[in-house]
Design a protein around this motif. Structure first.
Motif, short mmCIF file in Angstrom:
data_model
loop_
_atom_site.label_atom_id
_atom_site.label_comp_id
_atom_site.label_asym_id
_atom_site.label_seq_id
_atom_site.Cartn_x
_atom_site.Cartn_y
_atom_site.Cartn_z
N MET A 162 0.82 -1.21 0.00
CA MET A 162 0.00 0.00 0.00
C MET A 162 0.86 1.27 0.00
N HIS A 163 1.67 1.39 -1.02
CA HIS A 163 2.48 2.60 -1.20
C HIS A 163 2.75 2.72 -2.69
N ILE A 164 2.50 3.90 -3.23
CA ILE A 164 2.72 4.09 -4.67
C ILE A 164 4.21 4.33 -4.91
N LEU A 165 4.82 3.45 -5.68
CA LEU A 165 6.24 3.57 -5.98
C LEU A 165 6.45 4.44 -7.22
N GLY A 166 7.26 5.47 -7.07
CA GLY A 166 7.51 6.38 -8.19
C GLY A 166 8.80 6.04 -8.91
N ASP A 167 9.32 7.04 -9.65
CA ASP A 167 10.52 6.82 -10.46
C ASP A 167 11.76 6.54 -9.61
N GLY A 168 11.78 7.00 -8.36
CA GLY A 168 12.91 6.70 -7.48
C GLY A 168 13.14 5.20 -7.38
N PHE A 169 12.06 4.43 -7.46
CA PHE A 169 12.13 2.96 -7.44
C PHE A 169 12.29 2.42 -8.85
N LEU A 170 11.40 2.83 -9.74
CA LEU A 170 11.30 2.19 -11.05
C LEU A 170 12.56 2.37 -11.90
N GLU A 171 13.19 3.56 -11.84
CA GLU A 171 14.34 3.77 -12.73
C GLU A 171 15.57 2.97 -12.29
N LEU A 172 15.62 2.58 -11.01
CA LEU A 172 16.70 1.69 -10.56
C LEU A 172 16.41 0.24 -10.92
N ILE A 173 15.14 -0.14 -10.84
CA ILE A 173 14.74 -1.52 -11.12
C ILE A 173 14.78 -1.83 -12.61
N ASP A 174 14.46 -0.81 -13.44
CA ASP A 174 14.45 -1.09 -14.89
C ASP A 174 15.75 -0.69 -15.60
N VAL B 120 21.30 -2.03 -13.63
CA VAL B 120 21.03 -3.43 -13.99
C VAL B 120 20.97 -3.54 -15.51
N LYS B 121 21.54 -4.63 -16.04
CA LYS B 121 21.60 -4.78 -17.51
C LYS B 121 20.24 -5.15 -18.09
N THR B 122 19.51 -5.98 -17.36
CA THR B 122 18.18 -6.41 -17.82
C THR B 122 17.13 -5.86 -16.87
#
Length: 222
Positions: free
Chosen positions: A105-117, A128-130
């Motif tokens: 129950m927390h909206i994840l923004g670009d701070g999360f997504l740009e590291l994961i993708d 990360v390469k992939t």
């Protein structure tokens, strides 16, 4: 070890009782979710019963806890985006093949997504390469009742005769809340005279099925 026989690593993010997490735990290394292990369960609520489920699993699953407000109080000057990046850091340590939001129950923004993708790397590290796929379970159909309290809003819409059915879906996580590509979608009819608790019960049973189906589908595509 060949890639096809390698155990696929899953990190699960939760906020509550963890019934959907339990569905994933029960499916591990069965035909429903073969060659898979949950290497970490992360919660943003200390009292989340899902942490107990993880600790009591066989074998026990590593757990972690990080909540937004305590993080901001402890790190003066940090922002919500910094918190999201810290969540990504914890997740990336596990080198997961898949991240599942199961009642997170927390909206994840670009701070999360740009590291994961892989758009950005952690401080001083290569990205990360992939891109690591991130999926979410949402108790509504695509484009309907995005965000919080979806079950209650759907039930109210049924009472107002605006809809005849609702549903649940597993979708890819993007910046826009509950707007990522749907992977598994299941319609659930609403029944006249049925209390919301019964509708919720039926919907949760479907959620327990589709979160496993969604995880398998994404892992099989890797």
């Amino acid at each position: 070890m060949s890639d096809s026989s390698r155990t696929r690593r899953i990190v699960v993010l939760i906020s509550g009782s963890g019934t959907n997490l339990q569905a994933l735990i029960d499916a591990l290394n069965t035909p429903a979710l073969p060659n898979a292990s949950i290497t970490l369960v992360l919660s943003n609520r200390k009292s989340a019963y899902g942490l107990t489920r993880a600790a009591q699993a066989t074998p026990p699953i590593l757990t972690a806890y990080l909540a937004l407000q305590p993080y901001l109080k402890q790190h003066v000057g940090k922002t919500r985006e910094d918190y999201d990046a810290e969540v990504a850091k914890i997740v990336l340590k596990e080198k997961p093949d898949l991240v599942v939001l199961a009642g997170w129950m927390h909206i994840l923004g670009d701070g999360f997504l740009e590291l994961i993708d892989g758009r950005k790397g952690l401080d001083g590290e290569e990205p990360v390469k992939t891109p690591i796929p991130v999926i979410n379970l949402h108790p509504a159909l695509p484009g309907a009742f995005d965000g919080a309290n979806a079950i209650e809003r759907a039930y109210a819409a049924f009472q107002a005769r605006e809809i005849t059915h609702s549903g649940a879906m597993v979708h890819r996580v993007v910046k826009d809340v509950d707007r990522g590509e749907p992977l598994i979608v299941r319609e659930i009819p609403l029944e006249k005279g049925e209390p919301i608790e019964k509708f919720e019960e039926r919907l949760h049973r479907v959620e327990h099925e589709i979160i496993v189906e969604g995880a398998k589908k994404v892992l099989d595509e890797l």
